[in-house]
Design an enzyme around this catalytic site. Sequence first.
Site, PDB file in Angstrom:
ATOM      1  N   GLU A  50      25.243  35.525 101.797  1.00 20.31           N
ATOM      2  CA  GLU A  50      25.759  34.194 101.503  1.00 20.31           C
ATOM      3  C   GLU A  50      27.251  34.158 101.194  1.00 20.31           C
ATOM      4  O   GLU A  50      27.901  33.132 101.374  1.00 20.31           O
ATOM      5  CB  GLU A  50      25.018  33.574 100.303  1.00 20.31           C
ATOM      6  CG  GLU A  50      23.555  33.312 100.527  1.00 20.31           C
ATOM      7  CD  GLU A  50      22.692  34.349  99.844  1.00 20.31           C
ATOM      8  OE1 GLU A  50      21.925  33.988  98.951  1.00 20.31           O
ATOM      9  OE2 GLU A  50      22.812  35.537 100.221  1.00 20.31           O
ATOM     10  N   ASN A  51      27.790  35.266 100.684  1.00 23.65           N
ATOM     11  CA  ASN A  51      29.207  35.247 100.330  1.00 23.65           C
ATOM     12  C   ASN A  51      30.131  35.401 101.532  1.00 23.65           C
ATOM     13  O   ASN A  51      31.340  35.381 101.381  1.00 23.65           O
ATOM     14  CB  ASN A  51      29.516  36.313  99.272  1.00 23.65           C
ATOM     15  CG  ASN A  51      29.099  37.705  99.686  1.00 23.65           C
ATOM     16  OD1 ASN A  51      27.982  37.918 100.133  1.00 23.65           O
ATOM     17  ND2 ASN A  51      29.993  38.667  99.528  1.00 23.65           N
TER      18      ASN A  51
END
Length: 225
Positions: A50-51
């Site tokens: 997700e980052n």
Amino acid sequence: MNVRKLTSAQIAWRAAQDISDGAYVNLGIGLPELVARFQPEGRQAVFHTENGVLGFGEAPAAGEEDWDLINAGKKAITLKPGAAFFHHADSFAMVRGGHLDVAILGAYQVAQSGDLANWRVGSKGVPAVGGAMDLVHGAKRVAVVTDHVTKDGKPKLVEECTFPLTGKECIGRVYTSLAVVDVIDGRFVLREKLPEISLEELQSRTGAELATPDQVGDLVAPDLG
């Protein structure tokens, strides 16, 4: 009665066997991260975090970490050829846009309806949902890896979740330390179980009825140390 159960690594290994070659996969923090270690020979998933990384590889050797390269769990990663970096917002656009084939998450509870509770056990403590609420409704297939029961022996597969929900009717398959269970039409359907545990014993450790087809496979995993 004490029964043998799969280790965390063996649960992760079993889940990895169902990931197709080239699938875009997001792995939750904790036990799900282990799935990346066990890609079947001849198959390689493309892992998303997700980052903002797509195509990361195994963890680096101790002492060789580059702490500019981390996953959503803040663990050091390496990069595969062709890996890409992008903005956090673009990463969530991939999730919400339905571009992930698989998400594999941990769980506090899974209900027979497919509801998932995996971010908070009550009103105390700091909430830590991360991207799970997006992942459970954005990925094409969502699975759970977990122990079959809690540390104090309470079932994690239940009729109805009592903890705050991450998502409703979102889980398709659960890989536990004792069994592989599908969620179909609002009920748990047993697909595999450890050969040495009886159906009665497995049911006693499950908080909702297990439907049992005529053919239930043996849950067998290699010795992973």
